[in-house]
Design a protein around this motif. Structure first.
Motif, PDB file in Angstrom:
ATOM      1  N   ARG A  51     -15.135 -23.023   0.914  1.00 11.35           N
ATOM      2  CA  ARG A  51     -14.046 -22.554   1.776  1.00 11.35           C
ATOM      3  C   ARG A  51     -13.434 -21.300   1.184  1.00 11.35           C
ATOM      4  NH1 ARG A  51     -10.091 -27.217   2.543  1.00 11.35           N
ATOM      5  NH2 ARG A  51      -8.927 -25.442   3.316  1.00 11.35           N
ATOM      6  N   GLN A  52     -13.558 -20.206   1.917  1.00  7.43           N
ATOM      7  CA  GLN A  52     -12.986 -18.943   1.486  1.00  7.43           C
ATOM      8  C   GLN A  52     -11.854 -18.555   2.419  1.00  7.43           C
ATOM      9  OE1 GLN A  52     -16.161 -16.123   1.383  1.00  7.43           O
ATOM     10  NE2 GLN A  52     -17.250 -17.179  -0.230  1.00  7.43           N
ATOM     11  N   ALA A  53     -10.955 -17.735   1.900  1.00  9.37           N
ATOM     12  CA  ALA A  53      -9.840 -17.258   2.712  1.00  9.37           C
ATOM     13  C   ALA A  53      -9.594 -15.796   2.387  1.00  9.37           C
ATOM     14  CB  ALA A  53      -8.582 -18.074   2.429  1.00  9.37           C
ATOM     15  N   MET A  54      -9.180 -15.036   3.396  1.00 11.47           N
ATOM     16  CA  MET A  54      -8.744 -13.662   3.204  1.00 11.47           C
ATOM     17  C   MET A  54      -7.225 -13.680   3.287  1.00 11.47           C
ATOM     18  SD  MET A  54     -11.493 -12.086   2.644  1.00 11.47           S
ATOM     19  CE  MET A  54     -11.428 -10.343   2.897  1.00 11.47           C
ATOM     20  N   VAL A  55      -6.557 -13.235   2.216  1.00 15.91           N
ATOM     21  CA  VAL A  55      -5.105 -13.284   2.111  1.00 15.91           C
ATOM     22  C   VAL A  55      -4.574 -11.863   2.009  1.00 15.91           C
ATOM     23  CG1 VAL A  55      -3.190 -14.126   0.703  1.00 15.91           C
ATOM     24  CG2 VAL A  55      -5.266 -15.492   0.910  1.00 15.91           C
ATOM     25  N   ASN A  56      -3.540 -11.552   2.790  1.00 15.88           N
ATOM     26  CA  ASN A  56      -2.881 -10.253   2.706  1.00 15.88           C
ATOM     27  C   ASN A  56      -1.625 -10.382   1.861  1.00 15.88           C
ATOM     28  OD1 ASN A  56      -4.531  -8.515   4.384  1.00 15.88           O
ATOM     29  ND2 ASN A  56      -3.908  -9.829   6.072  1.00 15.88           N
ATOM     30  N   LEU A  57      -1.509  -9.518   0.857  1.00 15.35           N
ATOM     31  CA  LEU A  57      -0.359  -9.520  -0.027  1.00 15.35           C
ATOM     32  C   LEU A  57       0.333  -8.167   0.031  1.00 15.35           C
ATOM     33  CD1 LEU A  57      -2.044 -11.176  -3.148  1.00 15.35           C
ATOM     34  CD2 LEU A  57      -0.680 -12.308  -1.389  1.00 15.35           C
ATOM     35  N   GLY A  71     -12.270  -4.329  -5.232  1.00 13.83           N
ATOM     36  CA  GLY A  71     -13.164  -4.742  -6.302  1.00 13.83           C
ATOM     37  C   GLY A  71     -12.446  -5.266  -7.527  1.00 13.83           C
ATOM     38  N   LYS A  72     -11.145  -5.094  -7.590  1.00 15.32           N
ATOM     39  CA  LYS A  72     -10.365  -5.576  -8.736  1.00 15.32           C
ATOM     40  C   LYS A  72     -10.045  -7.055  -8.571  1.00 15.32           C
ATOM     41  CE  LYS A  72      -9.668  -1.651 -10.878  1.00 15.32           C
ATOM     42  NZ  LYS A  72     -10.087  -1.360 -12.202  1.00 15.32           N
ATOM     43  N   MET A  73     -10.138  -7.800  -9.675  1.00 14.42           N
ATOM     44  CA  MET A  73      -9.733  -9.199  -9.675  1.00 14.42           C
ATOM     45  C   MET A  73      -8.223  -9.252  -9.827  1.00 14.42           C
ATOM     46  SD  MET A  73     -12.515 -10.974  -9.364  1.00 14.42           S
ATOM     47  CE  MET A  73     -12.040 -12.606  -9.832  1.00 14.42           C
ATOM     48  N   VAL A  74      -7.588 -10.113  -9.042  1.00 10.50           N
ATOM     49  CA  VAL A  74      -6.135 -10.273  -9.119  1.00 10.50           C
ATOM     50  C   VAL A  74      -5.784 -11.753  -9.219  1.00 10.50           C
ATOM     51  CG1 VAL A  74      -5.599  -8.148  -7.880  1.00 10.50           C
ATOM     52  CG2 VAL A  74      -5.865 -10.257  -6.605  1.00 10.50           C
ATOM     53  N   THR A  87      -9.988  -8.107  -4.693  1.00  6.41           N
ATOM     54  CA  THR A  87      -9.401  -7.223  -3.689  1.00  6.41           C
ATOM     55  C   THR A  87     -10.504  -6.630  -2.830  1.00  6.41           C
ATOM     56  OG1 THR A  87      -7.667  -6.659  -5.257  1.00  6.41           O
ATOM     57  CG2 THR A  87      -7.892  -5.238  -3.347  1.00  6.41           C
ATOM     58  N   ARG A  88     -10.376  -6.751  -1.518  1.00  4.87           N
ATOM     59  CA  ARG A  88     -11.365  -6.218  -0.582  1.00  4.87           C
ATOM     60  C   ARG A  88     -10.903  -4.945   0.112  1.00  4.87           C
ATOM     61  NH1 ARG A  88     -15.920  -7.785  -2.460  1.00  4.87           N
ATOM     62  NH2 ARG A  88     -16.174 -10.030  -2.508  1.00  4.87           N
ATOM     63  N   SER A  89      -9.588  -4.750   0.254  1.00  2.71           N
ATOM     64  CA  SER A  89      -9.082  -3.520   0.868  1.00  2.71           C
ATOM     65  C   SER A  89      -7.647  -3.291   0.416  1.00  2.71           C
ATOM     66  CB  SER A  89      -9.151  -3.580   2.398  1.00  2.71           C
ATOM     67  OG  SER A  89      -8.241  -4.542   2.899  1.00  2.71           O
ATOM     68  N   ASP A  93       1.636   2.533   1.621  1.00  2.00           N
ATOM     69  CA  ASP A  93       2.704   3.002   2.493  1.00  2.00           C
ATOM     70  C   ASP A  93       3.741   3.735   1.636  1.00  2.00           C
ATOM     71  OD1 ASP A  93       4.307   3.382   4.731  1.00  2.00           O
ATOM     72  OD2 ASP A  93       5.315   1.444   4.488  1.00  2.00           O
ATOM     73  N   VAL A  94       3.913   5.037   1.926  1.00  2.00           N
ATOM     74  CA  VAL A  94       4.861   5.848   1.165  1.00  2.00           C
ATOM     75  C   VAL A  94       6.075   6.112   2.030  1.00  2.00           C
ATOM     76  CG1 VAL A  94       5.231   8.030  -0.041  1.00  2.00           C
ATOM     77  CG2 VAL A  94       2.976   6.933  -0.097  1.00  2.00           C
ATOM     78  N   ARG A  95       7.194   5.562   1.627  1.00  2.00           N
ATOM     79  CA  ARG A  95       8.498   5.796   2.266  1.00  2.00           C
ATOM     80  C   ARG A  95       9.481   6.023   1.140  1.00  2.00           C
ATOM     81  NH1 ARG A  95       8.499   1.271   7.081  1.00  2.00           N
ATOM     82  NH2 ARG A  95       6.581   2.014   8.012  1.00  2.00           N
ATOM     83  N   MET A  96       9.566   7.258   0.747  1.00  2.00           N
ATOM     84  CA  MET A  96      10.363   7.609  -0.435  1.00  2.00           C
ATOM     85  C   MET A  96      11.763   7.037  -0.331  1.00  2.00           C
ATOM     86  SD  MET A  96       8.199   8.842  -2.245  1.00  2.00           S
ATOM     87  CE  MET A  96       8.661   9.829  -3.635  1.00  2.00           C
ATOM     88  N   PRO A  97      12.264   6.485  -1.348  1.00  2.00           N
ATOM     89  CA  PRO A  97      11.790   6.509  -2.727  1.00  2.00           C
ATOM     90  C   PRO A  97      10.859   5.345  -3.083  1.00  2.00           C
ATOM     91  CG  PRO A  97      13.952   5.526  -2.702  1.00  2.00           C
ATOM     92  CD  PRO A  97      13.594   5.877  -1.269  1.00  2.00           C
ATOM     93  N   GLU A  98      10.421   4.547  -2.107  1.00  2.00           N
ATOM     94  CA  GLU A  98       9.582   3.386  -2.393  1.00  2.00           C
ATOM     95  C   GLU A  98       8.139   3.623  -1.966  1.00  2.00           C
ATOM     96  OE1 GLU A  98      11.211  -0.129  -0.675  1.00  2.00           O
ATOM     97  OE2 GLU A  98      13.169   0.151  -1.605  1.00  2.00           O
ATOM     98  N   ILE A  99       7.216   3.116  -2.758  1.00  2.00           N
ATOM     99  CA  ILE A  99       5.792   3.136  -2.421  1.00  2.00           C
ATOM    100  C   ILE A  99       5.314   1.697  -2.509  1.00  2.00           C
ATOM    101  CG2 ILE A  99       3.508   4.017  -2.999  1.00  2.00           C
ATOM    102  CD1 ILE A  99       4.888   6.348  -4.418  1.00  2.00           C
ATOM    103  N   SER A 100       4.750   1.207  -1.412  1.00  2.00           N
ATOM    104  CA  SER A 100       4.257  -0.170  -1.405  1.00  2.00           C
ATOM    105  C   SER A 100       2.780  -0.171  -1.033  1.00  2.00           C
ATOM    106  CB  SER A 100       5.060  -1.033  -0.431  1.00  2.00           C
ATOM    107  OG  SER A 100       4.884  -0.572   0.886  1.00  2.00           O
ATOM    108  N   GLN A 101       2.158  -1.298  -1.278  1.00  2.00           N
ATOM    109  CA  GLN A 101       0.747  -1.450  -0.930  1.00  2.00           C
ATOM    110  C   GLN A 101       0.522  -2.836  -0.354  1.00  2.00           C
ATOM    111  OE1 GLN A 101      -1.817  -1.355  -4.462  1.00  2.00           O
ATOM    112  NE2 GLN A 101      -0.053  -1.944  -5.706  1.00  2.00           N
ATOM    113  N   GLN A 102      -0.428  -2.891   0.564  1.00  2.00           N
ATOM    114  CA  GLN A 102      -0.849  -4.170   1.114  1.00  2.00           C
ATOM    115  C   GLN A 102      -2.305  -4.321   0.735  1.00  2.00           C
ATOM    116  OE1 GLN A 102       0.126  -5.127   5.181  1.00  2.00           O
ATOM    117  NE2 GLN A 102      -1.724  -6.323   5.400  1.00  2.00           N
ATOM    118  N   ILE A 103      -2.623  -5.406   0.004  1.00  2.00           N
ATOM    119  CA  ILE A 103      -3.997  -5.641  -0.397  1.00  2.00           C
ATOM    120  C   ILE A 103      -4.527  -6.875   0.308  1.00  2.00           C
ATOM    121  CG2 ILE A 103      -3.760  -4.507  -2.646  1.00  2.00           C
ATOM    122  CD1 ILE A 103      -3.523  -7.260  -3.931  1.00  2.00           C
TER     123      ILE A 103
END
Length: 109
Positions: A51-57, A71-74, A87-89, A93-103
């Protein structure tokens, strides 16, 4: 798991400790021409079963981690459970002063 190559190699790979009753889909590959290669391909196929799952963080881009590339293990915490995935993708998102990522992480459930 059965494997067949156009070069005439047929491999049957069974997960140790099982009777082989649960069969993975058959795979064909013209590059596999030896029993050792067929065995390795079978191990790869059986290793990805389950059983595999794709999770968005969603998380910030930190100086200590940077952008987490595919390709990075988290390791992440899901409730009371610590999980590991690959990590598959990534989307940044850059909205100064914050930079976030969705993996998107592939993990086993």
């Amino acid at each position: 798991f059965f494997f067949f190559s156009a070069g005439g190699v047929l491999g049957q790979v069974t997960r140790e400790g099982t009777d082989g009753a649960l069969i993975a889909p058959m795979v064909t590959d013209p590059l596999i021409t030896h029993a050792d290669a067929a065995r390795q391909r079978g191990i790869s196929v059986l290793a990805t079963s389950g059983r595999q799952a794709m999770v968005n963080l969603q998380l910030p881009v930190l100086a200590s981690t940077g952008i987490i590339t595919p390709g990075k293990m988290v390791r992440y915490v899901d409730g009371a459970t610590s999980r590991v995935g690959i990590t598959r993708s990534v989307q940044v998102d850059v909205r100064m002063p914050e930079i976030s990522q969705q993996i998107e992480v592939e993990t086993y459930a």
